[in-house]
Design a protein around this motif. Structure first.
Motif, PDB file in Angstrom:
ATOM      1  N   ASN A  86      13.729   4.069  -1.240  1.00 12.69           N
ATOM      2  CA  ASN A  86      12.607   3.672  -2.083  1.00 12.69           C
ATOM      3  C   ASN A  86      12.002   2.369  -1.598  1.00 12.69           C
ATOM      4  N   LEU A  87      10.838   2.051  -2.172  1.00 11.49           N
ATOM      5  CA  LEU A  87      10.066   0.894  -1.740  1.00 11.49           C
ATOM      6  C   LEU A  87      10.799  -0.410  -2.010  1.00 11.49           C
ATOM      7  N   VAL A  88      11.437  -0.519  -3.172  1.00 11.25           N
ATOM      8  CA  VAL A  88      12.087  -1.768  -3.544  1.00 11.25           C
ATOM      9  C   VAL A  88      13.182  -2.135  -2.549  1.00 11.25           C
ATOM     10  N   MET A  89      14.021  -1.188  -2.214  1.00  8.36           N
ATOM     11  CA  MET A  89      15.118  -1.473  -1.275  1.00  8.36           C
ATOM     12  C   MET A  89      14.567  -1.871   0.089  1.00  8.36           C
ATOM     13  N   TRP A  90      13.506  -1.234   0.536  1.00 11.77           N
ATOM     14  CA  TRP A  90      12.925  -1.529   1.848  1.00 11.77           C
ATOM     15  C   TRP A  90      12.345  -2.947   1.882  1.00 11.77           C
ATOM     16  N   VAL A  91      11.537  -3.292   0.880  1.00 13.42           N
ATOM     17  CA  VAL A  91      10.886  -4.601   0.876  1.00 13.42           C
ATOM     18  C   VAL A  91      11.920  -5.707   0.680  1.00 13.42           C
ATOM     19  N   ARG A  92      12.858  -5.520  -0.229  1.00 15.26           N
ATOM     20  CA  ARG A  92      13.859  -6.545  -0.457  1.00 15.26           C
ATOM     21  C   ARG A  92      14.685  -6.800   0.809  1.00 15.26           C
ATOM     22  N   GLY A  93      14.952  -5.721   1.559  1.00 14.26           N
ATOM     23  CA  GLY A  93      15.687  -5.896   2.820  1.00 14.26           C
ATOM     24  C   GLY A  93      14.898  -6.722   3.819  1.00 14.26           C
ATOM     25  N   LEU A  94      13.589  -6.488   3.910  1.00 11.28           N
ATOM     26  CA  LEU A  94      12.760  -7.255   4.837  1.00 11.28           C
ATOM     27  C   LEU A  94      12.654  -8.709   4.414  1.00 11.28           C
ATOM     28  N   VAL A  95      12.536  -8.955   3.096  1.00 14.12           N
ATOM     29  CA  VAL A  95      12.428 -10.332   2.618  1.00 14.12           C
ATOM     30  C   VAL A  95      13.710 -11.101   2.909  1.00 14.12           C
ATOM     31  N   ARG A  96      14.836 -10.443   2.729  1.00 11.13           N
ATOM     32  CA  ARG A  96      16.118 -11.109   3.020  1.00 11.13           C
ATOM     33  C   ARG A  96      16.198 -11.525   4.482  1.00 11.13           C
ATOM     34  N   LYS A  97      15.612 -10.736   5.367  1.00 11.07           N
ATOM     35  CA  LYS A  97      15.662 -11.032   6.806  1.00 11.07           C
ATOM     36  C   LYS A  97      14.461 -11.854   7.267  1.00 11.07           C
ATOM     37  N   ASN A  98      13.688 -12.370   6.285  1.00 10.28           N
ATOM     38  CA  ASN A  98      12.486 -13.139   6.614  1.00 10.28           C
ATOM     39  C   ASN A  98      11.514 -12.346   7.494  1.00 10.28           C
ATOM     40  N   GLU A  99      11.444 -11.068   7.234  1.00  8.76           N
ATOM     41  CA  GLU A  99      10.529 -10.200   7.975  1.00  8.76           C
ATOM     42  C   GLU A  99       9.508  -9.539   7.035  1.00  8.76           C
TER      43      GLU A  99
ATOM     44  N   GLY B  92       0.801  -1.224   0.000  1.00  6.37           N
ATOM     45  CA  GLY B  92       0.000   0.000   0.000  1.00  6.37           C
ATOM     46  C   GLY B  92       0.826   1.262   0.000  1.00  6.37           C
ATOM     47  N   LYS B  93       2.144   1.130  -0.233  1.00  5.06           N
ATOM     48  CA  LYS B  93       3.035   2.287  -0.203  1.00  5.06           C
ATOM     49  C   LYS B  93       3.472   2.689  -1.608  1.00  5.06           C
ATOM     50  N   LYS B  94       3.887   3.944  -1.726  1.00  8.80           N
ATOM     51  CA  LYS B  94       4.363   4.468  -2.995  1.00  8.80           C
ATOM     52  C   LYS B  94       5.796   4.010  -3.249  1.00  8.80           C
ATOM     53  N   PRO B  95       6.216   3.985  -4.501  1.00  9.10           N
ATOM     54  CA  PRO B  95       7.596   3.557  -4.809  1.00  9.10           C
ATOM     55  C   PRO B  95       8.645   4.488  -4.236  1.00  9.10           C
ATOM     56  N   VAL B  96       8.353   5.771  -4.190  1.00  9.15           N
ATOM     57  CA  VAL B  96       9.282   6.755  -3.624  1.00  9.15           C
ATOM     58  C   VAL B  96       8.467   7.761  -2.811  1.00  9.15           C
ATOM     59  N   GLU B  97       9.191   8.536  -2.023  1.00 10.02           N
ATOM     60  CA  GLU B  97       8.595   9.627  -1.244  1.00 10.02           C
ATOM     61  C   GLU B  97       7.496   9.138  -0.315  1.00 10.02           C
TER      62      GLU B  97
END
Length: 454
Positions: free
Chosen positions: A385-398, A370-375
């Motif tokens: 940005n959204l991609v870096m945030w989500v990919r970081g959480l997936v890597r940590k199984n979060e 439900g978040k925007k890609p940036v800002e």
């Protein structure tokens, strides 16, 4: 002597050789005297009958002539009135719709350099017999008034309106490209638009027609009643801002069902993701030659009256030929793949199906978070940005931390986490590591919500 009347002709007639009965019937006077006169009763009777016949004949002829004269006069008057109207109407129209035409938006001014709007044809693919012209587009959009402006996208402004016959359309003016067209470029644009008009898929916004007005290329689409995914997810106001919203209505949200209610279900968000993936898979693998979208984003995904997702703006970059600017083909902020941001690549920024896959992965992240890609606000992260945030959480199984709290559908968490992994694959740094859109469709179908079968 019984047949002919020789009265008053100064003839001399003697009675020799005629029977007495004949002479008594036809003549007056002594039978032994000459000349003799005709019987006046016989003469008057025959003269009266002859005059009556002639009078009737003359009267009938006069009436027939009068009737023919009236019919001829009526025909001439009608023809003259029709000819006058035909001559006067174009003159009146010419005064109102003569060019050149100049239109202003919030970010640009575009010009249709044509002398007479009625002389520029509008092609509607499925209704070739309808003689629409640029004048009809002017009327449908109130002369491209800002009140009919739906959006200002990367290719140009979009206007809404009704063509004659109640055809609800969105008119996209492709102004962000070469400003002039040679005859050869106009022919290329025409061929490309005709080609795009033949591409049909349940999850694509259909291009229903086009118009080449001077150097301007106008693409005509079916109007999408329920706006786009950007508006639906991020609650942008209905007035024109940066979102390409084709649903400028007074009522907020989806027409059929409230947007808040729809967004609480992963089933609906999954439906949008799968439909968009199918549209891209069709462009990449079902078209010959394959079509690269070049700018996949939430603004390009629309919701029709049946709440089906439809991808728009496919193939438009080719209409401009080889002279189109790099920023048009490389995507929008937040959706640009890493290979386009790498300074080592220099100017070799050629969109590919794998760059479309990256853009789809970002859209999938938007649907899940439900978040925007940036800002936007990304909790407990310094990523921009959204991609870096989500990919970081997936890597940590979060990955569960990235799920939109608005989704309250029971039993959907497992599927949401699997969908995050699909988005993770789509947004890989290396294009070679990203799946094809056919593979993405297969992966999404593997996690299809149970409610989709009910």
């Amino acid at each position: 002597m019984q047949t002919f009347n020789f009265s008053y002709n100064n003839l001399t007639l003697c009675g020799e050789g005629y029977s007495s009965e004949t002479l008594k019937t036809a003549f007056i006077g002594s039978l032994n005297s000459c000349p003799i006169a005709a019987n006046p009763n016989l003469f008057k009777r025959k003269a009266h009958q002859h005059r009556g016949f002639k009078f009737a004949l003359v009267l009938t002829t006069a009436l027939v002539c009068l009737l023919l004269a009236l019919l001829f006069l009526a025909f001439c008057c009608r023809r003259k009135t029709k000819t006058w109207a035909m001559k006067q109407y174009p003159c009146k129209e010419e005064q109102n719709i003569s060019g050149p035409f100049s239109f202003q938006t919030d970010s640009t001014t575009w010009v249709a350099d044509v002398k007479l709007a009625t002389s520029v044809p509008v092609v509607i693919f499925e209704k070739p017999l309808l003689n629409f012209t640029f004048a009809d587009l002017l009327s449908a959009t109130s002369h491209f008034d800002r009140g009919t402006l739906l959006a200002e996208g990367r290719f140009g402004p979009v206007y809404g309106g009704f063509l004659p016959g109640g055809i609800h359309v969105a008119v996209k003016v492709l102004v962000h490209g070469p400003t002039t067209m040679t005859d050869q470029e106009a022919q290329v644009a025409r061929e490309q638009l005709e080609l795009l008009g033949r591409i049909k898929h349940p999850n694509l916004v259909p291009l229903i027609g086009y118009c080449l007005a001077g150097d301007q290329r106008l693409a005509i689409y079916d109007y999408m009643e329920n706006g786009n995914l950007q508006n639906l997810l991020h609650d942008l106001p209905r007035e024109v801002q940066t979102a390409e919203d084709w649903s400028k209505d007074e009522n907020d949200g989806i027409q059929n069902v409230g947007s808040e209610e729809l967004l609480t279900t992963w089933t609906f968000r999954y439906k949008i993701a799968l439909g968009t993936a199918r549209a891209l898979a069709f462009l990449h693998h079902g078209c010959s030659p394959p079509i690269t979208h070049r700018d996949v984003k939430a603004n390009s995904v629309y919701i029709d009256s049946n709440l089906e997702p439809r991808l728009s703006d496919f193939g438009l970059a080719k209409i401009f030929g080889n002279g189109i600017e790099d920023e048009i083909v490389c995507g929008s902020p937040g959706y640009v793949p890493p290979e386009f941001l790498d300074p080592k690549t220099g100017s070799a920024k050629i969109p590919t199906p794998k760059s479309d896959v990256y853009g789809f992965g970002v859209v999938l992240f938007e649907l899940i978070t439900g978040k925007k890609p940036v800002e936007d606000d990304y909790p407990d992260a310094k990523e921009a940005n959204l991609v870096m945030w989500v990919r970081g959480l997936v890597r940590k199984n979060e990955g569960c931390k990235a799920i939109d709290p608005k989704i309250r559908e029971k039993g959907s968490e497992t599927q949401l986490l699997e969908a995050l992994k699909i988005g993770f694959l789509c947004t890989a740094d290396l294009p070679s590591k990203r799946p094809s859109m056919q593979q993405v469709v297969g992966l999404l179908k593997d996690i299809e919500p149970v409610m989709m079968h009910q």
